[in-house]
Design an enzyme around this catalytic site. Structure first.
Site, PDB file in Angstrom:
ATOM      1  N   HIS A  12      70.187 -27.906  85.882  1.00 35.59           N
ATOM      2  CA  HIS A  12      71.273 -28.345  86.699  1.00 35.59           C
ATOM      3  C   HIS A  12      70.630 -29.645  87.129  1.00 35.59           C
ATOM      4  O   HIS A  12      71.557 -30.482  87.618  1.00 35.59           O
ATOM      5  CB  HIS A  12      70.987 -27.962  88.534  1.00 35.59           C
ATOM      6  N   HIS A  59      67.787 -31.086  96.966  1.00 30.18           N
ATOM      7  CA  HIS A  59      66.654 -32.412  97.164  1.00 30.18           C
ATOM      8  C   HIS A  59      67.264 -33.305  97.507  1.00 30.18           C
ATOM      9  O   HIS A  59      66.665 -33.868  97.306  1.00 30.18           O
ATOM     10  CB  HIS A  59      67.133 -32.707  94.442  1.00 30.18           C
ATOM     11  N   HIS A 193      59.816 -30.127  83.735  1.00 32.69           N
ATOM     12  CA  HIS A 193      59.734 -31.338  83.984  1.00 32.69           C
ATOM     13  C   HIS A 193      58.739 -31.860  84.875  1.00 32.69           C
ATOM     14  O   HIS A 193      58.635 -31.481  85.947  1.00 32.69           O
ATOM     15  CB  HIS A 193      61.467 -32.176  83.471  1.00 32.69           C
ATOM     16  N   GLU A 240      60.181 -25.016  89.287  1.00 33.39           N
ATOM     17  CA  GLU A 240      61.562 -24.060  89.310  1.00 33.39           C
ATOM     18  C   GLU A 240      62.244 -22.979  88.931  1.00 33.39           C
ATOM     19  O   GLU A 240      63.445 -22.098  88.686  1.00 33.39           O
ATOM     20  CB  GLU A 240      63.458 -26.045  89.026  1.00 33.39           C
TER      21      GLU A 240
END
Lengths: 282, 119
Positions: A12, A59, A193, A240
């Site tokens: 995303h 976020h 990441h 995530e």
């Protein structure tokens, strides 16, 4: 009874939406990423799900540190996207769902999950980028979305085993809903990441592919990881993976992978895509 | 369980860091609004004072010292909004934190890549 027909995992990253906004899908940097999406769009077009349960994380649009739910579920008739501060284009209003969502809430609390229940939240790129990827013309009005938001920004975070169990409880709730709705479940974000600190830029493609394998055949193996394991193996935003585990937990019957892609780096990230077909137990 | 396992170059944004960095992150969060961004751009120091940042946190903002900012409680999710105001993308931010140019940081990402036949 309502039926979960399948699950979709997808990255995303905001850069995806920026690339779509600028029409860069077929440029060298992006081609291998976007070329994998048409089969998933075609499947959605053929299957015509009524409802999408979308596991995402916020976020810092709606859920800042001031009031931060560990698990939250949206029960609203619609959801707006809004300015996130750094220029991602907003998307049109997302249609919500107010019957199955409340049934899920009732069933979760009956089975000892106690989520935050939201009737008015803005949804951020964690939810909107996957929707835009699946419906590039933004013609998703017909799809009723139930957002499930998981804290992935501040430790302590829900354990992978707990997120998987939440997914299982949601899956059982869907199966006990008296309707004939077809439900698709999205697990968004990931994979490896790290955006912050001197370790920024860390990607672990081997681990990502292992996660994609196990997500199909042995998801319980992934629930043995702690969030600290996920940070070590997948970077600080590798947590995530929890959204993927929540999605996978909802599918308690037979699961078959019918499409997969993995590209790294997309922005700073290992970008995974999977389409899983679910055949519920009878 | 060990609440702060040692991973070189990594800071866990946990309760301790969230407490330390609350005002700093709240200031960054305010940059979601165009009005907040405009006020920040007009006078960065005054905007930091308005959100009651410590002098040390204010210096990290004025000096774009992202590593020290994280040590003082900055969370990358809200720092991203600050980076956006500065016109930096996540590769620029990665470079700034790792002592690389953006091109060097991109090359580091590419060195770990897989599945690309084009770009």
């Amino acid at each position: 009874m309502a039926k979960i027909i399948g699950g979709i995992t997808t990255s995303h990253i905001p850069a995806i939406s920026n690339a779509m906004e600028r029409g860069l899908e077929d440029t060298p940097y992006w081609r291998d990423f976007f070329a994998a999406y048409p089969p998933v769009r075609k499947w959605l077009e053929e299957q015509q799900p009524d409802i999408a349960i979308i596991f995402y994380n916020d976020h810092g649009l709606e859920m800042f540190l001031d009031k931060k739910p560990t698990f939250a579920i949206g029960c609203a008739a619609e959801y707006e996207n809004a300015d996130e501060g750094w220029g991602i284009a907003t998307i049109p209003t997302v249609t919500g769902e107010t019957e199955l969502s409340w049934h899920i809430v009732n069933e979760l609390i009956e089975h000892d999950f106690d989520p935050t229940v939201c009737q008015d939240i803005k949804v951020d790129h964690g939810l909107t980028v996957p929707l835009r990827l699946m419906y590039p013309d933004q013609n998703y009005k017909h799809l009723k979305v139930i957002p499930v938001c998981i804290n992935c920004e501040r430790h302590p975070m829900p354990k992978p085993s707990r997120t998987f169990a939440l997914g299982e409880a949601i899956g059982k709730a869907v199966e006990s809903f008296p309707g004939d709705e077809k439900v698709v479940v999205f697990g968004t974000g990931g994979l490896s990441h790290q955006l912050d600190g001197e370790r920024a830029g860390f990607i672990n493609a081997d681990f990502d592919e292992e996660c994609m394998d196990k997500l199909v055949s042995d998801p319980k193996a992934l629930t043995k990881y702690s969030n600290y394991d996920l940070v070590r193996l997948g970077g600080s935003q590798g947590v995530e993976l929890n959204m993927w585990l929540g999605m996978r937990g909802t599918m308690t019957g037979h699961v078959e992978e019918i499409h997969r892609n993995y590209v790294a780096p997309i922005s700073n990230t290992g970008a995974g895509l999977q389409l899983l077909r679910h055949t519920p137990k009878r | 369980m060990d609440y702060k396992p040692d991973i070189p170059g990594n800071t866990f944004f946990n309760g301790e860091m969230a407490a330390k960095g609350y005002n700093l992150n709240k200031m960054f969060h305010s940059l979601n609004s165009a009005a907040g961004r405009e006020a920040f751009r007009a006078d960065e120091r005054a905007y930091c004072e308005q959100y009651r940042l410590t002098p040390e946190q204010t210096e990290t903002v004025l000096n774009r010292d992202l590593i020290r900012m994280i040590e003082l409680g900055g969370s990358i999710y809200y720092m991203a909004k600050f980076a956006g105001v500065l016109g930096l993308n996540v590769q620029d931010v990665g470079g700034l934190q790792t002592g690389r140019s953006t091109e060097e940081f991109q090359a580091y990402l590419d060195s770990q890549g897989r599945g690309k036949t084009h770009g």
